[in-house]
Scaffold this motif. Sequence first.
Motif, PDB file in Angstrom:
ATOM      1  N   LEU A   1      -5.600   2.741  12.289  1.00  0.00           N
ATOM      2  CA  LEU A   1      -4.606   2.250  11.328  1.00  0.00           C
ATOM      3  C   LEU A   1      -4.165   0.826  11.618  1.00  0.00           C
ATOM      4  CD1 LEU A   1      -2.317   5.413  11.021  1.00  0.00           C
ATOM      5  CD2 LEU A   1      -4.230   4.729   9.572  1.00  0.00           C
ATOM      6  N   GLY A   2      -4.404   0.336  12.848  1.00  0.00           N
ATOM      7  CA  GLY A   2      -3.983  -1.019  13.171  1.00  0.00           C
ATOM      8  C   GLY A   2      -3.835  -1.230  14.664  1.00  0.00           C
ATOM      9  N   LYS A   3      -3.182  -2.304  15.027  1.00  0.00           N
ATOM     10  CA  LYS A   3      -2.930  -2.630  16.431  1.00  0.00           C
ATOM     11  C   LYS A   3      -1.768  -1.775  16.934  1.00  0.00           C
ATOM     12  CE  LYS A   3      -1.477  -6.410  19.474  1.00  0.00           C
ATOM     13  NZ  LYS A   3      -0.988  -7.815  19.536  1.00  0.00           N
TER      14      LYS A   3
ATOM     15  N   ALA B   1       0.836  -1.202   0.000  1.00  0.00           N
ATOM     16  CA  ALA B   1       0.000   0.000   0.000  1.00  0.00           C
ATOM     17  C   ALA B   1       0.871   1.252   0.000  1.00  0.00           C
ATOM     18  CB  ALA B   1      -0.910   0.011   1.220  1.00  0.00           C
ATOM     19  N   TYR B   2       0.318   2.341  -0.471  1.00  0.00           N
ATOM     20  CA  TYR B   2       1.007   3.620  -0.371  1.00  0.00           C
ATOM     21  C   TYR B   2       0.144   4.571   0.456  1.00  0.00           C
ATOM     22  CZ  TYR B   2      -2.237   4.924  -4.125  1.00  0.00           C
ATOM     23  OH  TYR B   2      -3.357   5.150  -4.868  1.00  0.00           O
ATOM     24  N   GLY B   3       0.790   5.562   1.055  1.00  0.00           N
ATOM     25  CA  GLY B   3       0.068   6.544   1.858  1.00  0.00           C
ATOM     26  C   GLY B   3      -0.067   6.186   3.320  1.00  0.00           C
ATOM     27  N   PHE B   4       0.325   4.937   3.686  1.00  0.00           N
ATOM     28  CA  PHE B   4       0.141   4.515   5.073  1.00  0.00           C
ATOM     29  C   PHE B   4       1.060   5.315   6.006  1.00  0.00           C
ATOM     30  CE2 PHE B   4       0.811   1.912   8.824  1.00  0.00           C
ATOM     31  CZ  PHE B   4      -0.472   1.474   9.125  1.00  0.00           C
ATOM     32  N   LEU B   5       2.329   5.444   5.645  1.00  0.00           N
ATOM     33  CA  LEU B   5       3.264   6.171   6.502  1.00  0.00           C
ATOM     34  C   LEU B   5       2.877   7.641   6.625  1.00  0.00           C
ATOM     35  CD1 LEU B   5       6.733   4.667   5.520  1.00  0.00           C
ATOM     36  CD2 LEU B   5       5.447   4.312   7.628  1.00  0.00           C
ATOM     37  N   ARG B   6       2.343   8.199   5.558  1.00  0.00           N
ATOM     38  CA  ARG B   6       1.895   9.589   5.623  1.00  0.00           C
ATOM     39  C   ARG B   6       0.836   9.755   6.707  1.00  0.00           C
ATOM     40  NH1 ARG B   6      -2.531  11.589   3.939  1.00  0.00           N
ATOM     41  NH2 ARG B   6      -2.960   9.861   2.500  1.00  0.00           N
ATOM     42  N   GLN B   7      -0.094   8.801   6.781  1.00  0.00           N
ATOM     43  CA  GLN B   7      -1.138   8.880   7.799  1.00  0.00           C
ATOM     44  C   GLN B   7      -0.541   8.780   9.206  1.00  0.00           C
ATOM     45  OE1 GLN B   7      -4.870   6.562   6.830  1.00  0.00           O
ATOM     46  NE2 GLN B   7      -3.607   5.845   5.122  1.00  0.00           N
ATOM     47  N   VAL B   8       0.457   7.918   9.350  1.00  0.00           N
ATOM     48  CA  VAL B   8       1.123   7.777  10.653  1.00  0.00           C
ATOM     49  C   VAL B   8       1.797   9.092  11.037  1.00  0.00           C
ATOM     50  CG1 VAL B   8       2.993   6.635  11.911  1.00  0.00           C
ATOM     51  CG2 VAL B   8       1.457   5.291  10.447  1.00  0.00           C
TER      52      VAL B   8
END
Length: 437
Positions: free
Chosen positions: A363-365, A315-322
């Motif tokens: 976003l997750g655990k 996936a892309y964009g996940f780190l941006r959200q973090v």
Amino acid sequence: MSKVLKFGGTSVGSAANMRMVAEIIKAENAKVTVLSAMSGTTDSLVKISALAKNKENVDSVLSFLSDKYTTCIKDLLNTYQSEALKKCEQVFSGIKDAASTYNGLTTEKQILAQGELLTSAIFTFYLKELGYKAQLINIPDFMFIDENGKVDTNKLREKINPEIAGSDADTFFITQGFICTNAEGKLDNLGRGGSDYSAALIGAAIDSSEVQIWTDIDGMHNNDPRYVENTYPIRKMSFDEAAELAYFGAKILHPATIQPCKEHGIAVRLKNTMNREAEGTLITNDGDSQKRFHAVAAKDNITVVRICSARMLMAYGFLRQVFEVFENHKTPIDMITTSEVAVSLTIDNDKNIESIVEDLKPLGKIEVERNSTIICVVGKIGYSQAGLAAHILESIKSIPVKMISYGASARSMAFLVDSEYKKEVLRLLNNNLFNLC
């Protein structure tokens, strides 16, 4: 060329030490001298603020602090003693009034500023008593920060240069570190250790030839002498190396100090007020080209945040959200490592950790782990040099390592351990790294 000298709390912690400081600024022909509050003052003022916040009596702490400054004044001054004692009385009366009408962070910052203001006033009286031309600068009239705490360097340059240029060449300017004026026009500060940063900013503003930071040790050491035997001062290092060490725990220098001096090509020299003849540490663009491993520093009170999520995979964009979560809470990240389905990162300020965790949960655990320490090895550790990273890790093979950061910089390698292993890690690295050149 002009020099800016900064003296820490221990350096101005007594009348005897202030006499030494006066000798140093005369010998160095310092144009501007930046002073911290006398040692122990800020801690006492923090305590007074906490008592005032809880509507508790502050008299005992205030009396202790007043006695400290009164004793110093009577030991240091003759001609200007009555003026200094009057100033002291005014300051502590003002602190008591502020404490009695405590109304939050504004009052706290007003109280915290008084140590630098009083110390610099007393020292200026002393220089005048010695017959020097001394002028006290009220730095909040020159040092301004915006809503995000960023210093307006243009305004500082525009305001302070005419002040200095309009004086005699042999005038010594004395001012305060740490404190400033915020966007609301109130007294504020640059944070603990901010006096170093004040000196660097002033040095850059007046195009100083050198900024000197005077403390109570002989420059920056290759390891922490509080925990490790046989450390030694580093004689020469680069801006980038010094910045890494300061950020990752070297207590002698505030992390923000390096950048203004690096940008303006101003050398930084670390010296010992109690041992003026010691060479200290010189920080420039060049550094020492001979050593592979230069120094080790440790940063405590680190919190680890782990985010595990299958949504990361391909996936892309996940780190941006973090990153946006931490940005929204104005919480800087120290280290970060990633895998296909997990992110681990560290922060050194967990004030907003509960809100951060809540925002990360979609976003997750989320796992949070405290009581960790970052150990940073600084030197010439580029990935093109085979075996250097292996040598570092071999030195600590008996220690469980939780995270490793390597490759982002050719100057450092950092790893995370439980804080209980800190002293052992520092000693192991000291024994195994610094015999290599």
